[in-house]
Design a protein around this motif. Structure first.
Motif, PDB file in Angstrom:
ATOM      1  N   LEU A 124      -9.272 -25.336 -10.480  1.00 35.65           N
ATOM      2  CA  LEU A 124     -10.197 -24.605  -9.612  1.00 35.65           C
ATOM      3  C   LEU A 124      -9.912 -24.882  -8.139  1.00 35.65           C
ATOM      4  O   LEU A 124     -10.008 -23.982  -7.295  1.00 35.65           O
ATOM      5  CB  LEU A 124     -11.642 -24.952  -9.948  1.00 35.65           C
ATOM      6  CG  LEU A 124     -12.179 -24.365 -11.253  1.00 35.65           C
ATOM      7  CD1 LEU A 124     -13.571 -24.907 -11.547  1.00 35.65           C
ATOM      8  CD2 LEU A 124     -12.213 -22.844 -11.177  1.00 35.65           C
ATOM      9  N   ARG A 170      -6.886 -22.882  -7.177  1.00 31.78           N
ATOM     10  CA  ARG A 170      -7.275 -21.473  -7.063  1.00 31.78           C
ATOM     11  C   ARG A 170      -8.065 -21.231  -5.791  1.00 31.78           C
ATOM     12  O   ARG A 170      -7.906 -20.201  -5.128  1.00 31.78           O
ATOM     13  CB  ARG A 170      -8.109 -21.048  -8.269  1.00 31.78           C
ATOM     14  CG  ARG A 170      -7.316 -20.865  -9.524  1.00 31.78           C
ATOM     15  CD  ARG A 170      -8.189 -20.359 -10.639  1.00 31.78           C
ATOM     16  NE  ARG A 170      -7.493 -20.355 -11.910  1.00 31.78           N
ATOM     17  CZ  ARG A 170      -8.051 -20.021 -13.055  1.00 31.78           C
ATOM     18  NH1 ARG A 170      -9.329 -19.683 -13.090  1.00 31.78           N
ATOM     19  NH2 ARG A 170      -7.346 -20.037 -14.161  1.00 31.78           N
ATOM     20  N   GLY A 171      -8.912 -22.194  -5.440  1.00 35.54           N
ATOM     21  CA  GLY A 171      -9.714 -22.069  -4.218  1.00 35.54           C
ATOM     22  C   GLY A 171      -8.843 -21.993  -2.975  1.00 35.54           C
ATOM     23  O   GLY A 171      -9.118 -21.208  -2.067  1.00 35.54           O
ATOM     24  N   ALA A 214      -8.709 -18.847  -0.523  1.00 32.75           N
ATOM     25  CA  ALA A 214      -8.974 -19.030   0.903  1.00 32.75           C
ATOM     26  C   ALA A 214      -7.851 -18.432   1.744  1.00 32.75           C
ATOM     27  O   ALA A 214      -8.107 -17.769   2.755  1.00 32.75           O
ATOM     28  CB  ALA A 214      -9.155 -20.512   1.221  1.00 32.75           C
TER      29      ALA A 214
END
Length: 195
Positions: A94, A97-98, A102
């Protein structure tokens, strides 16, 4: 010296001002839609108010209770399915992926910023009443022909001292400016005739 150049470039860059102008212009366009929305709400409001008045509170409470029970059951199901090892891997996944999301949003924000700045530049040109870029391009395309015609004449003239050349250079520049204005006017008239 590079810092001074960067600072000068930053302070003379008109893009933020165009962005502000574009934002203001878009806000005005959206504000023009508000009266229509108010009229729509006025027309729909009585029917919505009547629907709320006719709703039985017991039915609303029953649906809220059912929703709460469903959420509690799903939460308990998720808690029992949690594996600490998989949780760590999922957290790392996660996080990666963040970072990607972004970066994607940063690119989209820059694209949007550029589009609004471009809209602002067009709005500023409209507000100023400037001629369009196409007409300027036509004038620039026509201008070199008139300069080429005047070059052979200047080659035939005898050379004078440097002090005497300054006034002679000013006159062709003035003529070129007048020629450019005439060419822009001709191009504007021609563009008007084509429409």
């Amino acid at each position: 010296m590079a810092i001074a150049d960067d600072l000068k470039k930053t302070l003379t860059d008109p893009t933020p001002l165009y962005f502000a102008a574009g934002t203001a212009d878009l806000a005005v366009q959206q504000a023009k839609k508000v009266p229509g929305l108010i009229e729509q709400l006025r027309a729909e409001a009585p029917a919505r108010i009547e629907a709320v008045k006719n709703t039985d509170p017991k039915i609303v409470q029953e649906k809220a209770r059912e929703a709460q029970e469903a959420v509690t059951a799903k939460f308990a199901e998720v808690l029992t399915a949690i594996d600490p090892k998989k949780l760590g891997e999922s957290a790392q996944d996660l996080a990666l992926r963040g970072v990607g999301v972004a970066a994607e949003y940063a690119v989209r924000a820059k694209e949007t910023y550029d589009k609004v700045a471009e809209h602002g530049e067009q709005a500023v040109r409209t507000w100023r009443g400037e001629v369009s870029e196409e007409i300027v391009d036509i004038a620039v395309a026509v201008e070199p022909k008139s300069e080429q015609a005047s070059e052979p004449q200047s080659a035939q003239e005898p050379q004078e001292p440097v002090a005497a050349e300054a006034p002679a250079e000013e006159k062709p520049a003035a003529r070129r400016g007048a020629t450019r204005k005439n060419n822009v006017k001709k191009a504007t008239v021609a563009a008007g005739d084509e429409s």
